[in-house]
Every structure is written in C-alpha cells, then in structure tokens.
Design a protein around this motif. Structure first.
Motif, mmCIF file in Angstrom:
data_model
loop_
_atom_site.group_PDB
_atom_site.id
_atom_site.type_symbol
_atom_site.label_atom_id
_atom_site.label_comp_id
_atom_site.label_asym_id
_atom_site.label_seq_id
_atom_site.Cartn_x
_atom_site.Cartn_y
_atom_site.Cartn_z
ATOM 1 N N THR A 35 10.704 5.341 12.191
ATOM 2 C CA THR A 35 9.698 6.218 12.792
ATOM 3 C C THR A 35 9.299 7.365 11.861
ATOM 4 O O THR A 35 8.460 8.185 12.223
ATOM 5 C CB THR A 35 10.214 6.805 14.122
ATOM 6 O OG1 THR A 35 11.447 7.518 13.893
ATOM 7 C CG2 THR A 35 10.466 5.699 15.141
ATOM 8 N N SER A 36 9.896 7.419 10.665
ATOM 9 C CA SER A 36 9.559 8.429 9.663
ATOM 10 C C SER A 36 9.078 7.720 8.392
ATOM 11 O O SER A 36 9.665 6.704 7.985
ATOM 12 C CB SER A 36 10.769 9.299 9.334
ATOM 13 O OG SER A 36 11.204 10.010 10.463
ATOM 14 N N PHE A 37 8.032 8.267 7.778
ATOM 15 C CA PHE A 37 7.421 7.581 6.646
ATOM 16 C C PHE A 37 7.037 8.575 5.547
ATOM 17 O O PHE A 37 6.566 9.683 5.831
ATOM 18 C CB PHE A 37 6.163 6.823 7.093
ATOM 19 C CG PHE A 37 6.411 5.873 8.231
ATOM 20 C CD1 PHE A 37 6.887 4.591 8.003
ATOM 21 C CD2 PHE A 37 6.186 6.276 9.547
ATOM 22 C CE1 PHE A 37 7.128 3.722 9.055
ATOM 23 C CE2 PHE A 37 6.416 5.414 10.609
ATOM 24 C CZ PHE A 37 6.897 4.131 10.365
ATOM 25 N N ASN A 38 7.227 8.144 4.302
ATOM 26 C CA ASN A 38 6.686 8.855 3.145
ATOM 27 C C ASN A 38 5.293 8.302 2.880
ATOM 28 O O ASN A 38 5.102 7.075 2.815
ATOM 29 C CB ASN A 38 7.579 8.653 1.921
ATOM 30 C CG ASN A 38 8.946 9.290 2.089
ATOM 31 O OD1 ASN A 38 9.056 10.418 2.567
ATOM 32 N ND2 ASN A 38 9.994 8.570 1.699
ATOM 33 N N VAL A 39 4.337 9.173 2.717
ATOM 34 C CA VAL A 39 2.942 8.752 2.560
ATOM 35 C C VAL A 39 2.442 9.188 1.186
ATOM 36 O O VAL A 39 2.524 10.362 0.815
ATOM 37 C CB VAL A 39 2.051 9.359 3.662
ATOM 38 C CG1 VAL A 39 0.605 8.870 3.502
ATOM 39 C CG2 VAL A 39 2.591 9.016 5.041
ATOM 40 N N SER A 40 1.916 8.220 0.443
ATOM 41 C CA SER A 40 1.290 8.494 -0.851
ATOM 42 C C SER A 40 0.145 7.510 -1.013
ATOM 43 O O SER A 40 0.368 6.331 -1.318
ATOM 44 C CB SER A 40 2.297 8.356 -1.994
ATOM 45 O OG SER A 40 1.691 8.629 -3.235
ATOM 46 N N GLY A 41 -1.055 7.955 -0.720
ATOM 47 C CA GLY A 41 -2.196 7.054 -0.701
ATOM 48 C C GLY A 41 -2.420 6.537 0.707
ATOM 49 O O GLY A 41 -2.315 7.266 1.681
#
Length: 234
Positions: A156-162
C-alpha cells in the motif's frame, strides 16, 4: 461470550449471555418507475456499491443475585455504564478477531425480577453500515493476525519516479476513502478522478477504493502511502 462497549464489560459484570439476535440486512434501494417502461429501474448501484440500512444487534443477559440491595446496585451500575456514551466501538466474541462494530446502544433494558432473584439485561445496538470494521491497516505484515477468509497480502506504499500503474485491492463490502500520505509531489488517477498531491497527509479526497481490484495511475516524484481499513457486512 463477552460484549465490550466503553465502560460496559459483560464478563466483569458477571452477565451470562442467553440470546444474540441480528436484524436481517436491508438494502437501501433507489428505484424509479418510468412511464412506458415495464417494472422499475434500480439505481441502487449508481455509486459503485450496494448501500445498506442501519442494522440492529440485540443481546440478552441474565445474572442471579439473591440479595435485593445488591441487585439494585448492579442495575444502577449497568444502566450508568451504557447511558453516557453515544456512537462507539462495540466488540463481541462472535466477531472475527480484530473487528468491531460502530454502534450506539439505542434501547437498553434492565429488569429486576424479585421472584426469581435475577437481573435480565437486554441491549439493542444500532450499527452503522457496513457494520463490521477491521482494526488492522490493510497492507500490514503482521503474519500472526492474517485471516485467510478475508485478508489480502498487498503493498500500500509506493516510491514514485515518473509514471506507473499499481493495483490496490479492497477485499471488503463497501467503498473506502483512504487517507493518503505523500512526500514530494505525486498525481493519482483512480476510478475516473485525478488529484495532484504535494507533501502532506490528506483525507476526504476524490480518491476512492471500490470493492475488488482498483487500478491507480501514479506520476511524479516522491512516495505515497494509502492508509485504509477493511469494512465487512455483519
């Protein structure tokens, strides 16, 4: 069998459960009859989920107390333990572990029976739909509490890049509005809504989790955490 509601604890009070009854589940139907069309049109699912009416759970307890003064004292304690609280968490042993009802004691009744020297306590709780709420956040990694009937293992947690697409599963019976915790700047598109978030914690947004699988499009740079809890019908 134990019932807990704020200061009311059936075990501590020495009450023995003799009956537990749940009203039938009633849908909150939205129907319309249109001239020239047979029958009626059901709009009940227009919000992406079934809607339900409040439901009542009724408990009946008994306790034999041979001293008349002590019976009156216990009656006063029971009445006062219920009278000062409104909508609160209700726990009982019949619910799955880590679940509670959000309820109000709508009609408590205590009968002092001098003939049989007993107290009979009848408690009716009006429960908010969808009635049964999980205390454990979705996506937790507490293996000992995993329920194979209801739970889903998911991130339910995400690293976002793009840009990326992620899937969140709502394995409950009602749509959920998650709390969203963001660092950086992240845009979220889900179920027809797009919201741009900067760093912070957000509630009451346009982002919802419908029942089942939900595809979320994330873009930007930062991290995002969706905080939500399963809700099931009783």
């Amino acid at each position: 069998m134990t019932v807990l509601f704020n200061d009311f604890n059936s075990d501590t009070l020495g009450l023995r459960l003799t009956a537990r009854a749940i009203d039938p589940l009633q849908e909150q139907e939205i129907t319309e009859t249109i001239p020239g069309i047979q029958g009626s049109i059901d709009y009940s699912n227009m919000f992406g989920q079934r809607l339900f009416q409040p439901q009542t759970v009724t408990y009946t307890f008994q306790k034999y107390i041979y001293d008349v003064v002590e019976r009156s004292r216990q009656e006063t304690i029971i009445r006062n333990s219920l009278a000062k609280f409104g909508l609160s968490r209700l726990y009982d042993s019949y619910l799955p572990e880590n679940y509670y009802l959000l309820a109000k004691c709508s009609s408590p009744s205590v009968t002092n029976d001098p003939q049989y020297q007993k107290l009979t306590v009848t408690l009716a709780f009006t429960c908010n739909p969808p009635f049964m709420f999980c205390e454990l956040q979705e996506g937790n990694d507490i293996w000992d509490t995993f329920n194979f009937d209801y739970d889903v293992s998911q991130e339910t947690s995400f690293n976002v890049s793009g840009s990326q697409t992620v899937t969140l599963i709502n394995n409950g019976s009602a749509a959920i509005q998650p709390k969203i915790v963001v660092t950086g700047s992240v845009s979220v598109t889900a179920n027809g809504n797009t919201v741009n978030f900067t760093a912070g914690t957000y509630e009451n947004t346009l982002i919802y989790l419908l029942c089942g699988e939900n595809s979320f499009q994330l873009s930007g740079s930062g991290t995002i955490n969706f905080v939500f809890y399963k809700e099931l019908v009783l």
